[in-house]
Design a protein around this motif. Sequence first.
Motif, PDB file in Angstrom:
ATOM      1  N   CYS A  20      16.398 -28.168-170.480  1.00 59.87           N
ATOM      2  CA  CYS A  20      15.212 -28.416-169.665  1.00 59.87           C
ATOM      3  C   CYS A  20      15.084 -29.897-169.317  1.00 59.87           C
ATOM      4  O   CYS A  20      14.657 -30.237-168.209  1.00 59.87           O
ATOM      5  CB  CYS A  20      13.974 -27.926-170.417  1.00 59.87           C
ATOM      6  SG  CYS A  20      12.429 -28.052-169.484  1.00 59.87           S
ATOM      7  N   PRO A 235      10.450 -25.429-170.832  1.00 60.94           N
ATOM      8  CA  PRO A 235      10.612 -24.754-169.541  1.00 60.94           C
ATOM      9  C   PRO A 235       9.304 -24.256-168.952  1.00 60.94           C
ATOM     10  O   PRO A 235       9.088 -24.386-167.734  1.00 60.94           O
ATOM     11  CB  PRO A 235      11.559 -23.588-169.885  1.00 60.94           C
ATOM     12  CG  PRO A 235      12.295 -24.036-171.093  1.00 60.94           C
ATOM     13  CD  PRO A 235      11.331 -24.856-171.871  1.00 60.94           C
ATOM     14  N   LEU A 345      14.153 -22.076-163.745  1.00 65.60           N
ATOM     15  CA  LEU A 345      13.133 -22.267-164.779  1.00 65.60           C
ATOM     16  C   LEU A 345      12.498 -20.941-165.195  1.00 65.60           C
ATOM     17  O   LEU A 345      12.115 -20.770-166.362  1.00 65.60           O
ATOM     18  CB  LEU A 345      12.063 -23.241-164.280  1.00 65.60           C
ATOM     19  CG  LEU A 345      12.470 -24.709-164.247  1.00 65.60           C
ATOM     20  CD1 LEU A 345      11.371 -25.556-163.623  1.00 65.60           C
ATOM     21  CD2 LEU A 345      12.777 -25.215-165.658  1.00 65.60           C
ATOM     22  N   MET A 348      14.785 -19.599-167.694  1.00 63.93           N
ATOM     23  CA  MET A 348      14.666 -20.354-168.939  1.00 63.93           C
ATOM     24  C   MET A 348      13.372 -20.021-169.671  1.00 63.93           C
ATOM     25  O   MET A 348      13.342 -19.997-170.910  1.00 63.93           O
ATOM     26  CB  MET A 348      14.751 -21.850-168.644  1.00 63.93           C
ATOM     27  CG  MET A 348      16.095 -22.301-168.093  1.00 63.93           C
ATOM     28  SD  MET A 348      16.124 -24.026-167.563  1.00 63.93           S
ATOM     29  CE  MET A 348      15.921 -24.850-169.138  1.00 63.93           C
TER      30      MET A 348
END
Length: 382
Positions: A20, A235, A345, A348
């Motif tokens: 991240c 994230p 993202l 994630m």
Amino acid sequence: MNIEFAYDPSEQLVRLAQRCRSRSIAVYRDQALYLQILRKEVGTATRRALFNLLSEVNPIRFNLLSSSDRSQFHTIINDLIQRCSVLLTVEQLMQLVAQMHEEQRRQQARANREILQGLSRNLEEPTPELPRPDLLVSNQDEPSSSIHLDVASSPAPRATPPIEAITSSESKEEESERSDSSELQQGGDLGVLRSLFQLADDVMQPTGTSSDTGIDAFEGVMAVEGDDHFLPSRPDALLQWMQSIDLALSRHLRNFSHALNVQMLRSGQAQALLPITLLEAVLRGQMETQPTASNVLRLRLPLATGDRESGMDVFGILLRISELEFDSHRLRRCRARLCEHHRALITMVRQQRHWERRFLDREARKHWQTSSDSTTPKTNGD
């Protein structure tokens, strides 16, 4: 080794945070590039929208202005564009995010106080009780310890035995206890409600601390989690950061559009001023707009005259991110890269939720096994 915990959740979360951090560098670079291009495009888009608006509504009205008034109008518009461009940076938008969050906190705290006041008034007002016909006393001169029965319910009067008198007194005591307990319960409920809303009010009040997730993770310009990184290293927080930057950008363009509409009204180029709440409703898709040029707002106001329904069109300036990107291929390319970061993202965040659940599961199993081992009695060996 247990297959369920073949991978350490803590180690996976650490690796996810490292990924991240690497992603946040690219996100910041692309977001800054997007705003840099927008600073160059906003002036051209604003002047084009003003020209389309003036030419569509009444092109003669602007020509009726004197040369000095037209020069002053252009000067004010250029000054507004300059002030808008200065605020189109990541740092300035992050400060606007913090202001929006503070505004949301105040609104929530005000709503909690209003709800608490309404509940307090409802609980404190006495409820009138209507007398029941079957409990009306036939003779008020007799002592209160006796029981009175209605003539219709009893064929012949009879004396009250002592046991009934005791039962009557006990029933009255029970009624008094129930009434006292109901009052205490109402007071307790009111106290609980006050405590809950006071707690919510304290939580919504601005404090010096901020949580690790959501908008609190990047309130203002600050370092995250005690390191030197500018953006969040989680994230979910980074995804929320991207979404909040878009909201702040939309709010800034809305305020800029409102300033342009005010200047149009002052210079006599507009007959009515669209309120800022109406602009916000259009951005949220709560109002239907009419087709017109880019960044020009056209609303149809229904006016019923006789048997035939007609309407009046109201014009204004409203700069929208979608229309700015539609007119600029450079903004579209930057938006495409930001959308790629957004999708990455989201993946994630799903991984983060998975490993957090695994971590909590492992901790729960550890505590469960520890407590069971401690309670097992020790036995001597064979």
